[in-house]
Design a protein around this motif. Structure first.
Motif, mmCIF file in Angstrom:
data_model
loop_
_atom_site.group_PDB
_atom_site.id
_atom_site.type_symbol
_atom_site.label_atom_id
_atom_site.label_comp_id
_atom_site.label_asym_id
_atom_site.label_seq_id
_atom_site.Cartn_x
_atom_site.Cartn_y
_atom_site.Cartn_z
ATOM 1 N N ASN A 86 0.826 -1.195 0.000
ATOM 2 C CA ASN A 86 0.000 0.000 0.000
ATOM 3 C C ASN A 86 0.871 1.261 0.000
ATOM 4 O O ASN A 86 1.822 1.388 0.758
ATOM 5 C CB ASN A 86 -0.903 0.003 1.240
ATOM 6 C CG ASN A 86 -2.015 1.019 1.148
ATOM 7 O OD1 ASN A 86 -2.539 1.276 0.083
ATOM 8 N ND2 ASN A 86 -2.390 1.593 2.283
ATOM 9 N N GLY A 87 0.539 2.202 -0.898
ATOM 10 C CA GLY A 87 1.295 3.442 -0.988
ATOM 11 C C GLY A 87 2.435 3.406 -1.984
ATOM 12 O O GLY A 87 3.162 4.388 -2.137
ATOM 13 N N SER A 88 2.586 2.279 -2.696
ATOM 14 C CA SER A 88 3.693 2.147 -3.647
ATOM 15 C C SER A 88 3.368 2.718 -5.024
ATOM 16 O O SER A 88 4.228 2.736 -5.905
ATOM 17 C CB SER A 88 4.084 0.672 -3.794
ATOM 18 O OG SER A 88 3.015 -0.075 -4.362
ATOM 19 N N GLY A 89 2.136 3.160 -5.219
ATOM 20 C CA GLY A 89 1.732 3.681 -6.523
ATOM 21 C C GLY A 89 1.348 2.595 -7.507
ATOM 22 O O GLY A 89 1.170 2.863 -8.703
ATOM 23 N N SER A 90 1.188 1.375 -7.006
ATOM 24 C CA SER A 90 0.898 0.250 -7.900
ATOM 25 C C SER A 90 -0.541 0.241 -8.404
ATOM 26 O O SER A 90 -0.824 -0.324 -9.461
ATOM 27 C CB SER A 90 1.188 -1.066 -7.175
ATOM 28 O OG SER A 90 0.398 -1.169 -5.999
ATOM 29 N N ALA A 91 -1.457 0.866 -7.665
ATOM 30 C CA ALA A 91 -2.878 0.790 -8.013
ATOM 31 C C ALA A 91 -3.145 1.318 -9.414
ATOM 32 O O ALA A 91 -3.883 0.703 -10.198
ATOM 33 C CB ALA A 91 -3.716 1.552 -6.992
ATOM 34 N N SER A 92 -2.538 2.455 -9.767
ATOM 35 C CA SER A 92 -2.775 3.037 -11.092
ATOM 36 C C SER A 92 -2.161 2.171 -12.182
ATOM 37 O O SER A 92 -2.728 2.053 -13.275
ATOM 38 C CB SER A 92 -2.222 4.463 -11.146
ATOM 39 O OG SER A 92 -0.836 4.467 -10.857
ATOM 40 N N ALA A 93 -1.021 1.546 -11.900
ATOM 41 C CA ALA A 93 -0.396 0.670 -12.889
ATOM 42 C C ALA A 93 -1.244 -0.579 -13.113
ATOM 43 O O ALA A 93 -1.428 -1.026 -14.256
ATOM 44 C CB ALA A 93 1.007 0.280 -12.426
ATOM 45 N N ASN A 94 -1.772 -1.145 -12.041
ATOM 46 C CA ASN A 94 -2.614 -2.334 -12.166
ATOM 47 C C ASN A 94 -3.905 -2.021 -12.923
ATOM 48 O O ASN A 94 -4.371 -2.807 -13.750
ATOM 49 C CB ASN A 94 -2.938 -2.889 -10.784
ATOM 50 C CG ASN A 94 -1.700 -3.313 -10.018
ATOM 51 O OD1 ASN A 94 -0.651 -3.579 -10.609
ATOM 52 N ND2 ASN A 94 -1.802 -3.367 -8.696
ATOM 53 N N GLU A 95 -4.479 -0.858 -12.637
ATOM 54 C CA GLU A 95 -5.684 -0.436 -13.356
ATOM 55 C C GLU A 95 -5.375 -0.213 -14.831
ATOM 56 O O GLU A 95 -6.197 -0.513 -15.709
ATOM 57 C CB GLU A 95 -6.251 0.829 -12.733
ATOM 58 C CG GLU A 95 -7.574 1.274 -13.339
ATOM 59 C CD GLU A 95 -8.129 2.516 -12.677
ATOM 60 O OE1 GLU A 95 -8.641 3.393 -13.405
ATOM 61 O OE2 GLU A 95 -8.048 2.618 -11.437
ATOM 62 N N LEU A 96 -4.188 0.305 -15.107
ATOM 63 C CA LEU A 96 -3.760 0.490 -16.498
ATOM 64 C C LEU A 96 -3.750 -0.840 -17.238
ATOM 65 O O LEU A 96 -4.202 -0.937 -18.386
ATOM 66 C CB LEU A 96 -2.367 1.125 -16.518
ATOM 67 C CG LEU A 96 -1.691 1.252 -17.885
ATOM 68 C CD1 LEU A 96 -2.349 2.349 -18.701
ATOM 69 C CD2 LEU A 96 -0.198 1.555 -17.714
#
Length: 604
Positions: A18-28
């Motif tokens: 959490n907080g690594s900025g991965s959420a936007s990459a995964n959504e991409l």
């Protein structure tokens, strides 16, 4: 070793921090697969506490269009050492493990029955970037680039998404494309690709839209005519009033004067927020609040007042794991009893059960209408799985000519003409009295709004006959609501069967797949999706015509089953529990196993 082979039909799970900025990459990644014309159903599993805790993103790629969780993982993108062992254990035999191989790991950390692909993501990122934050953020894009080659997703799809996301910010577009190709180039040089699971262009998305239930509900509330929102922040409902505000600023500002035609108040607590909504509803506004289980617990006294005083109120309950604080970022369907009978004394409230973001839109709009027509609180019972996860669904239909039904509101002209008015008198035989709005007439149609017992003219009364008249009328009004609420949806089995299953809300996507698989295996089950409470007579008939009826829901105590027994007085032995309540969405495999095992037990 065999490997899983599947085109446009697999589950990939990202294990991150959490907080690594991965959420936007995964959504991409999920959006890119959709741009390839293949349906995707992603779910974000995140912690309720602090940055640095584990988070997961599970994406179901399914050309057939199944949106529910299947169960099992075909490919794990293991980016979190904290959860490594548990993440690796989830992979199906013959599946795939993708990880950051910058630091060597002992052989004991791997499985012999899983295909492993290591990419030195940290090393690649550190060599390309000097800023620590850039290194972290672009490492996520690098692994998306690597996956795009392994899973055969076209690079230009990602490049178009970057162009759309960062329109007018060419430096960001170029930087993200660079990171994407760093990952792609490494895989092309060092690994064999594509894998046994991959994406192939299709045309199965059609005109569906990709949105979450909370955003859909916010827009539905605007469409349904809400002008007042009062709320207190609580996971997972906070984004509903935020979405409502965003859409109000688009649709509810007078273009000539710039005047706001809405009021949104972040109250000091849940008790204050429901009080404001009750006051606004009494005053003639269409008003709502959005909350979750703990908020409903605090609101119950005002909910009882609105029920007894017959004031229109709409409550969007995005359910989460309980009781108490429970699991704030996990999903459940565990607030049915607390909402259906909210407040002390004899109360019954209308509940609507949306199955996806499209119905979050339609049911939120319908709730505002029902609240005024029935003069009572209406609950929209969504949950975290629908509310906070993006889902493909039918596009919303918007009619600028839509007219609102305010229900039985007596006008000044009718009062002036001498039409008799008794605020709590049933004159039409449906249990719903006529009401007036404050200030309708200078001398006629006024009444005292009270939470105490009264006679049909709203005058204080403790006479037993007056109390019974009012309580029986409220019960009759609830019966009238059966004809107004969304009706159950039936699915008849391919062959005659004495088995049935009842389900509702977010259980629906997994149930659709489960029923298809059961039918293919020769287990024929009639199905009924409940869309609302009170239950119409068709629910009683469905249960009566089957020897055994499964009730699938996501709570420990079988709350829907309890309500069916309580309201319809059916034989409890006929209703078989299918309960899933670990906080994750129910899976098709879970439903199939429960029903199949029960059927096999009966035939042995």
């Amino acid at each position: 070793m065999k490997r899983i082979e599947a085109i446009n039909d697999f589950v990939i799970k990202f294990a991150n921090v959490n907080g690594s900025g991965s959420a936007s990459a995964n959504e991409l990644f999920a959006k890119a697969v959709m741009r390839m014309g293949v349906p995707v159903s992603p779910r974000n599993i995140f912690p309720s506490n602090i940055q640095g805790m584990p988070t997961w993103y599970e994406a179901r790629v399914c050309e057939k269009g199944y949106h529910g969780r299947r169960g099992g993982v075909d490919m794990m993108v293991a980016m979190n050492p904290q959860t490594w062992d548990a993440d690796i254990a989830e992979i199906e035999t013959g599946g795939y493990l993708f990880y950051d191989s910058t630091r060597p790991m002992p052989p004991s950390k791997f499985r012999d029955d899983v295909h492993t692909m290591g990419v030195p993501l940290t090393e690649i990122s550190n060599n390309a970037y000097t800023d620590p934050r850039q290194r972290q953020l672009f490492k996520n894009i690098i692994y998306v680039g690597a996956l795009s080659v392994l899973l055969d997703v076209d690079a230009e799809v990602f490049e178009k998404l970057f162009a759309e996301q960062f329109k007018g910010k060419e430096r960001l577009i170029e930087a993200n494309i660079k990171a994407l190709h760093l990952g792609r180039d490494y895989v092309k040089t060092h690994l064999q690709a594509p894998l046994g699971i991959r994406v192939q262009r299709a045309d199965n998305v059609g005109d569906q839209i990709f949105t979450d239930g909370n955003s859909a509900a916010g827009l539905g509330l605007v469409y349904g005519g809400a002008t007042v929102a009062a709320w207190y922040p609580i996971t997972p409902s906070t984004s509903i009033p935020e979405a409502f505000q965003k859409y109000c600023e688009k649709f509810r500002i007078d273009p000539a004067t710039g005047q706001h035609r809405f009021a949104i108040v972040q109250a000091e607590d849940e008790l204050a927020s429901i009080g404001m909504v009750v006051g606004a509803g009494w005053n003639g506004a269409r008003a709502f609040t959005a909350t979750s289980g703990p908020g409903v617990s605090l609101m119950t006294e005002f909910i009882g007042l609105a029920y007894f005083a017959e004031i229109p109120v709409t409550i969007i309950n995005v359910q989460r794991g309980g009781p108490s604080t429970g699991m704030p970022t996990r999903t459940q369907q565990a607030d049915l009893l607390s909402c259906a009978y909210a407040s002390h004394g004899d109360t019954k409230h209308v509940l609507l059960f949306p199955q996806d973001p499209h119905e979050c839109f339609t049911h939120s709009a319908a709730a505002l209408e029902l609240a005024e027509r029935l003069q009572t609180p209406i609950f929209v019972m969504t949950d975290l799985d629908i509310g906070m996860n993006q889902r493909l669904c039918k596009p919303f239909v918007w009619d600028d000519a839509k007219e609102y039904d305010r229900g039985k509101v007596m006008t000044a002209e009718e009062l002036e003409a001498g039409k008799p008015f008794g605020r709590y008198k049933d004159v039409d035989g449906d249990g719903i009295p006529w009401r007036t709005l404050p200030g309708t007439h200078p001398s006629k149609g006024a009444f005292f709004t009270r939470g105490t017992s009264r006679n049909p003219q709203a005058m204080y009364s403790e006479a037993g006959a007056d109390y019974i008249y009012n309580m029986e009328r409220l019960l009759h009004k609830f019966k009238t609501a059966e004809t107004m609420v969304p009706q159950p949806v039936f699915r008849k089995a391919a062959e005659p069967t004495k088995l049935g299953i009842i389900y509702y809300g977010s259980t629906t996507p997994a149930m659709r797949e489960a029923l298809d698989v059961l039918e293919a295996n020769g287990d024929h089950v009639d199905a009924m999706r409940l869309c609302a409470f009170p239950f119409p007579d068709s629910v009683r008939e469905f249960i009566a015509t089957h020897d055994k009826v499964f009730v699938a829901e996501q709570n420990r105590d079988g709350q829907m089953r309890t309500m069916l027994i309580n309201e319809l007085e059916v034989n409890p032995a006929k209703l078989v529990r299918v309960l899933h309540y670990d906080g994750t969405p129910i899976t098709a495999r879970f439903i199939i196993k429960n029903i199949h095992d029960s059927v096999q037990k009966e035939t042995v």
